[in-house]
Design a protein around this motif. Sequence first.
Motif, short mmCIF file in Angstrom:
data_model
loop_
_atom_site.label_atom_id
_atom_site.label_comp_id
_atom_site.label_asym_id
_atom_site.label_seq_id
_atom_site.Cartn_x
_atom_site.Cartn_y
_atom_site.Cartn_z
N SER A 85 -6.87 33.11 -12.58
CA SER A 85 -7.49 32.15 -11.65
C SER A 85 -8.92 32.56 -11.32
CB SER A 85 -6.66 32.06 -10.36
OG SER A 85 -6.64 33.30 -9.66
N GLY A 86 -9.21 33.86 -11.36
CA GLY A 86 -10.56 34.32 -11.10
C GLY A 86 -11.56 33.93 -12.17
N THR A 87 -11.08 33.62 -13.40
CA THR A 87 -11.98 33.20 -14.47
C THR A 87 -12.31 31.72 -14.42
OG1 THR A 87 -10.20 32.68 -16.04
CG2 THR A 87 -10.96 34.97 -15.93
N VAL A 88 -11.63 30.95 -13.55
CA VAL A 88 -11.82 29.49 -13.50
C VAL A 88 -12.99 29.13 -12.59
CG1 VAL A 88 -10.74 27.31 -12.81
CG2 VAL A 88 -9.40 29.05 -13.99
N GLY A 89 -13.17 29.86 -11.50
CA GLY A 89 -14.23 29.54 -10.55
C GLY A 89 -13.93 28.28 -9.75
N GLN A 90 -12.69 28.10 -9.32
CA GLN A 90 -12.28 26.90 -8.60
C GLN A 90 -12.64 27.02 -7.12
OE1 GLN A 90 -8.04 26.27 -8.24
NE2 GLN A 90 -8.28 24.04 -8.31
N ALA A 91 -13.32 26.00 -6.57
CA ALA A 91 -13.65 25.97 -5.15
C ALA A 91 -12.41 25.59 -4.35
CB ALA A 91 -14.78 25.00 -4.89
N VAL A 92 -12.37 26.00 -3.10
CA VAL A 92 -11.19 25.74 -2.27
C VAL A 92 -10.97 24.24 -2.07
CG1 VAL A 92 -11.18 27.93 -1.06
CG2 VAL A 92 -12.63 26.10 -0.23
N GLU A 97 -3.88 21.68 -2.74
CA GLU A 97 -3.28 21.84 -1.42
C GLU A 97 -4.13 22.80 -0.61
OE1 GLU A 97 0.20 24.66 -1.37
OE2 GLU A 97 0.28 24.06 -3.49
N PRO A 98 -3.91 22.92 0.69
CA PRO A 98 -4.74 23.81 1.52
C PRO A 98 -4.70 25.26 1.02
CG PRO A 98 -3.43 22.36 2.91
CD PRO A 98 -2.93 22.15 1.51
N VAL A 99 -5.84 25.90 1.16
CA VAL A 99 -5.99 27.31 0.75
C VAL A 99 -6.26 28.13 2.01
CG1 VAL A 99 -7.34 28.97 -0.56
CG2 VAL A 99 -6.83 26.73 -1.54
N LEU A 100 -5.51 29.21 2.19
CA LEU A 100 -5.67 30.10 3.34
C LEU A 100 -6.38 31.38 2.89
CD1 LEU A 100 -2.12 29.81 4.94
CD2 LEU A 100 -4.14 28.47 5.49
N THR A 101 -7.39 31.79 3.63
CA THR A 101 -8.03 33.08 3.37
C THR A 101 -7.18 34.19 3.97
OG1 THR A 101 -9.30 32.97 5.42
CG2 THR A 101 -10.30 31.98 3.46
N VAL A 102 -7.55 35.42 3.66
CA VAL A 102 -6.83 36.58 4.23
C VAL A 102 -6.91 36.54 5.75
CG1 VAL A 102 -6.80 39.09 4.40
CG2 VAL A 102 -7.24 38.00 2.18
N GLU A 103 -8.12 36.22 6.27
CA GLU A 103 -8.28 36.17 7.72
C GLU A 103 -7.40 35.08 8.35
OE1 GLU A 103 -10.69 36.15 5.53
OE2 GLU A 103 -11.57 38.15 5.78
N ALA A 104 -7.29 33.94 7.65
CA ALA A 104 -6.48 32.84 8.19
C ALA A 104 -5.00 33.23 8.25
CB ALA A 104 -6.67 31.59 7.33
N VAL A 105 -4.51 33.93 7.24
CA VAL A 105 -3.11 34.36 7.25
C VAL A 105 -2.89 35.39 8.37
CG1 VAL A 105 -1.28 35.45 5.90
CG2 VAL A 105 -2.88 33.90 4.78
N CYS A 106 -3.88 36.27 8.56
CA CYS A 106 -3.76 37.26 9.64
C CYS A 106 -3.63 36.56 11.00
CB CYS A 106 -4.99 38.17 9.65
SG CYS A 106 -5.07 39.32 8.25
N LEU A 107 -4.47 35.54 11.24
CA LEU A 107 -4.43 34.83 12.51
C LEU A 107 -3.12 34.06 12.69
CD1 LEU A 107 -8.10 33.48 12.71
CD2 LEU A 107 -7.08 35.26 14.12
N ARG A 108 -2.66 33.44 11.61
CA ARG A 108 -1.45 32.63 11.72
C ARG A 108 -0.24 33.48 12.10
NH1 ARG A 108 0.62 28.23 7.34
NH2 ARG A 108 -1.33 27.28 8.07
N SER A 142 1.67 26.64 -0.08
CA SER A 142 3.05 26.72 -0.59
C SER A 142 3.43 28.14 -0.95
CB SER A 142 3.21 25.80 -1.80
OG SER A 142 2.31 26.18 -2.84
N SER A 143 2.48 28.92 -1.47
CA SER A 143 2.77 30.32 -1.83
C SER A 143 3.11 31.12 -0.58
CB SER A 143 1.57 30.94 -2.54
OG SER A 143 1.24 30.23 -3.72
N VAL A 144 2.37 30.89 0.50
CA VAL A 144 2.63 31.62 1.74
C VAL A 144 4.01 31.25 2.29
CG1 VAL A 144 1.86 31.99 4.11
CG2 VAL A 144 0.18 31.82 2.27
#
Length: 557
Positions: A85-92, A97-108, A142-144
């Motif tokens: 996935s890192g080779t694709v360069g896909q924007a959020v 579906e919604p993408v959560l950053t590390v900080e967002a998962v920490c807050l949730r 969905s992964s989370v």
Amino acid sequence: MGSSYCHPALKQLKEQQARFAPKQERLEQVDRAETLLGEIQPEKQYPYEYLWYRIKGYRPETAPELLLEGSGVRHDLRLFIEDLSGTVGQAVDQAAEPVLTVEAVCLRFNVSTRTITRWRRQGLVARRFVIDGRTKVGFLESSVMRFVESHRDQVDRGTRFRQLTDEERDEIIRRARRMAQVGQGGLVEIARRIARKMGRSTETVRTTLKSYDRGHPDRAIFPPMAGPLDEEAKGQIYRLYRRGVSAEVLATQFGRTRSSVYRVINEMRALRILSVKLEFMPHPSFDDPTASETILGPMPLPADGKAPRRTKAPKGLPPYLASLYEVPLLGREQEAHLFRKMNYLKCLANRLRDQIDPSRARTSDLDEIERLQEDALAVKNQIIRSNLRLVVSIAKRHVGPSNNFFELVSDGNMSLIRAVEKFDYARGNKFSTYASWAIMKNFARTIPEENYRRDRFVTGHEEMFEAAADTRIDEHEYESAQRRNQEAVKGMLGRLDDRERRIIISRYGINGVSEQTLEQLGRELGITKERVRQIESRAQDKLRRIAIEEKLDLPML
């Protein structure tokens, strides 16, 4: 989560898709890999052909008959998803579906970043997205949710973890400010000390302090560092680190954090690796992940099935020529195997080099590149050693009254080294034929040039020079004397204390160490320049006394 694959076949598959698969196809393969990950059971084994089919969507025409352990497959599939996935360069905003950053998962879930790292090791699937212009780790909603459902107890424990009270937070800030004012270390060291006294984790304390500094920039305990380092400062950090100066000392000296120093070291190391020209002869088998084991396997036996025998050297040969007979000659199959292995190792190193961004280089990637290059060099040296007798046999045929035999051998060795780099083994020719042509072509050019220079600058006194006695030291006698001197110096240095020995070695560049000034040594040892000079003078006096006692004639003393 570890950054190394458990199964090389899956790593080869990832590299192949990253190089050749279109962007949309890579995204589909990432989705299939995550679906497959949810079905893998650690205690079972899975055929590689089945994994290929589930990821790529079709069955391979040929595939190795490999059975992979389920636990390793789960680990590798998580790496596969993140790396590809890192080779694709896909924007959020392009994700389905919604993408959560590390900080967002920490807050949730009210947890720390360290807890998120632990969850990733235990199965939370991460991908790489372009967030705010940079490639960062993110998690699909969905992964989370899948991870939470399958690890409910663990997530609940993390959520119920006792949060800091306002009083504890104020105590952490008060302690940190007092320790920073008296210079008791940087952020990480102070956080570690406070955590130990207050019975909290270092990460909790560090995060608390960083949050305070962000919210109170005018009263920050650890204000942001000065502007970015220039190239000269980065180069100095890298040189000092290679001389043995620790990252902690460098961080204090340059006013940086230890992690930023390591980033600088990796950046300069990556630039040094990328500056070295790397050439190899490509081959179709290099793109076949199933061929790697054969290419890197042991060298085949000769066609007759017998191990090569060493030829006994004739008596009376000089040591250099006699040593050539200790290395057995290569058969055609052995020669082809070594050339393919050498070029394949270079090919693997080159693929990794193409993926390196010096500003974000990882130590594991740089270590792997250097290991591959060292392995390729070892194979190259094996080929060269097995063909040195060829150089000698050709040099014998070109010896004349005006040509020195050992000069011809030295010149021929250089031609042999270049021939190893340029030989295309895939054509099926023997290397000895190509190398012979390269060596003789070089002799045909250099010998007439040497004769021309000799005739052009004749002095008229050659007979007198030839008749004069040669008072120079014999080459072998000189080398023996040099070795004796080196051993003597090593023994003498061993009788100095650690600081004296360190100063002498660094001041005079012994054993290849770069020479340093009195001021540089003083800064490293934490003493004044004058004190370094006094210790150096005392060490020299000791060495002179030792030399007199041992009756050694060393010109440097």
